[in-house]
Design a protein around this motif. Structure first.
Motif, short mmCIF file in Angstrom:
data_model
loop_
_atom_site.label_atom_id
_atom_site.label_comp_id
_atom_site.label_asym_id
_atom_site.label_seq_id
_atom_site.Cartn_x
_atom_site.Cartn_y
_atom_site.Cartn_z
N LEU A 1 0.81 -1.21 0.00
CA LEU A 1 0.00 0.00 0.00
C LEU A 1 0.85 1.27 0.00
O LEU A 1 0.32 2.37 0.10
N ALA A 2 2.16 1.12 -0.12
CA ALA A 2 3.08 2.24 0.04
C ALA A 2 3.25 3.09 -1.21
O ALA A 2 3.81 4.18 -1.14
N GLY A 3 2.78 2.62 -2.35
CA GLY A 3 3.01 3.35 -3.58
C GLY A 3 4.32 2.95 -4.24
O GLY A 3 5.13 2.21 -3.66
N ALA A 4 4.54 3.43 -5.45
CA ALA A 4 5.69 3.00 -6.24
C ALA A 4 7.02 3.45 -5.67
O ALA A 4 8.03 2.77 -5.81
N GLY A 5 7.05 4.62 -5.03
CA GLY A 5 8.34 5.18 -4.67
C GLY A 5 8.97 5.77 -5.92
O GLY A 5 8.30 6.37 -6.75
N SER A 6 10.26 5.54 -6.10
CA SER A 6 10.93 6.07 -7.28
C SER A 6 10.77 5.11 -8.46
O SER A 6 10.25 4.01 -8.32
N THR A 7 11.26 5.53 -9.62
CA THR A 7 11.30 4.66 -10.79
C THR A 7 12.74 4.50 -11.25
O THR A 7 13.03 4.45 -12.44
N ASP A 8 13.64 4.42 -10.29
CA ASP A 8 15.06 4.30 -10.61
C ASP A 8 15.32 2.98 -11.33
O ASP A 8 15.10 1.90 -10.77
N LEU A 9 15.79 3.06 -12.56
CA LEU A 9 15.95 1.87 -13.38
C LEU A 9 16.99 0.91 -12.82
O LEU A 9 16.81 -0.31 -12.87
N ARG A 10 18.06 1.44 -12.28
CA ARG A 10 19.12 0.56 -11.80
C ARG A 10 18.78 -0.11 -10.47
O ARG A 10 19.43 -1.07 -10.07
N THR A 11 17.75 0.40 -9.80
CA THR A 11 17.24 -0.30 -8.63
C THR A 11 16.25 -1.37 -9.06
O THR A 11 16.27 -2.50 -8.56
N ALA A 12 15.37 -1.02 -9.98
CA ALA A 12 14.40 -1.99 -10.49
C ALA A 12 15.09 -3.14 -11.22
O ALA A 12 14.67 -4.29 -11.14
N TRP A 13 16.18 -2.81 -11.93
CA TRP A 13 16.92 -3.80 -12.72
C TRP A 13 18.35 -3.91 -12.18
O TRP A 13 19.26 -3.21 -12.65
N PRO A 14 18.60 -4.77 -11.22
CA PRO A 14 19.95 -4.89 -10.65
C PRO A 14 20.87 -5.77 -11.52
O PRO A 14 21.50 -6.71 -11.04
N PHE A 15 20.94 -5.43 -12.78
CA PHE A 15 21.72 -6.20 -13.73
C PHE A 15 23.14 -5.62 -13.84
O PHE A 15 23.34 -4.42 -13.61
N PRO A 16 24.12 -6.42 -14.21
CA PRO A 16 25.51 -5.95 -14.30
C PRO A 16 25.78 -5.16 -15.58
O PRO A 16 26.44 -5.62 -16.50
N PHE A 17 25.27 -3.94 -15.63
CA PHE A 17 25.44 -3.11 -16.82
C PHE A 17 26.89 -2.70 -17.04
O PHE A 17 27.28 -2.35 -18.16
N ASP A 18 27.69 -2.71 -15.99
CA ASP A 18 29.10 -2.36 -16.14
C ASP A 18 29.91 -3.53 -16.67
O ASP A 18 31.12 -3.40 -16.88
N GLU A 19 29.25 -4.65 -16.88
CA GLU A 19 29.94 -5.81 -17.44
C GLU A 19 29.44 -6.07 -18.86
O GLU A 19 29.93 -5.49 -19.81
N ASP A 20 28.39 -6.92 -18.99
CA ASP A 20 28.00 -7.28 -20.35
C ASP A 20 26.51 -7.10 -20.65
O ASP A 20 26.07 -7.39 -21.76
#
Length: 261
Positions: free
Chosen positions: A9-28
């Motif tokens: 019931l707390a609502g979405a909060g932020s829409t930070d992509l790197r929090t929603a998607w904890p993928f290794p973008f600094d790798e591959d």
């Protein structure tokens, strides 16, 4: 900033992509953020793709989160997960963390956990029963789980193999007008559903500003200032005592189910 329970019931909060998607973008892993199209994240093999529809001409699509898995990277999705724009960011983070775990475990295990769903559905929904959620089964092939406050629900189509309808549907808020909604298609690994449910019923508060909390659920949440919460002082206090229900009774989240070995 305050800490909020229940999470759904707390609502979405932020829409930070790197929090929603904890993928290794600094790798591959790749991240594409065009100005006039959806933002897309993809695995190196292109078999996993996550998108955020921040630009869309489709009615009701704006802000949706869609994650797909492709057995053939150039073919249609094998399964799909969709969340509405107001889904709490913590739920997105936990589901995608489990997804990354499945992806990384495949080469080590010599199996395709992303496409071989060998865990029983009850391993995902059993924690709901432990937390006191009600359970209703219909002979049509659906079962429903409803939170004690009736302000969150999970539907499971236990008898379907139809890939065009969601096998799992979940929502927060009033069922007739939910503040957010999530869907898991047929074939989605049970481990991902279990990870979502563990996050849904977790008693770890989420941080929000008061304005982040949806107006229609504000009277049903418990909140505490961060300073109060961090010093182990009084428990979360209800915003509107007459309307509130007690938050889940256990003191930690139920861990997500792991793959069978």
């Amino acid at each position: 900033m305050v800490e909020i329970l229940p999470r759904h019931l707390a609502g979405a909060g932020s829409t930070d992509l790197r929090t929603a998607w904890p993928f290794p973008f600094d790798e591959d892993w790749s991240l594409h953020q065009p100005e006039d199209r959806p933002t897309i994240a993809a695995s190196p093999c292109l078999r996993l793709r996550a998108s955020h529809l921040i630009h869309s001409t489709r009615p009701g699509a704006y802000g949706r989160w869609i994650t797909t898995a492709h057995r053939d990277p150039f073919g249609p999705p094998t399964w799909q997960i969709t969340f509405g724009p107001d889904t709490p960011l913590e739920f997105l983070h936990d589901v995608h963390t489990e997804l990354l775990d499945l992806y990384l475990e495949d080469p080590r295990a010599g199996q395709e956990w992303l496409f071989e769903n060998n865990a029983a559905p009850h391993e995902a929904y059993a924690p709901l029963l432990v937390r006191g959620w009600s359970h209703r089964v219909e002979i049509s092939g659906s079962q429903f789980f409803t939170s004690p406050s009736a302000l969150a629900g999970v539907q499971h189509l236990y008898a379907t193999t139809d890939s065009t309808v969601p096998t799992w549907t979940t929502w927060g808020g009033d069922a007739s007008a939910p503040t957010w909604r999530g869907e898991f298609s047929y074939g989605t690994p049970t481990a991902l559903v279990a990870s979502f449910i563990a996050s849904l019923i977790s008693t770890d508060p989420v941080r929000r500003t008061v304005k982040d909390i949806p107006a229609q659920t504000r009277r049903h949440v418990y909140e505490a200032p961060l300073a109060t919460a961090s010093h182990q002082a009084p428990p979360l206090s209800p915003v509107a005592p007459a309307q509130c229900r007690v938050a889940p009774t256990t003191d930690r989240a139920v861990p997500a189910v792991r793959r069978g070995r």
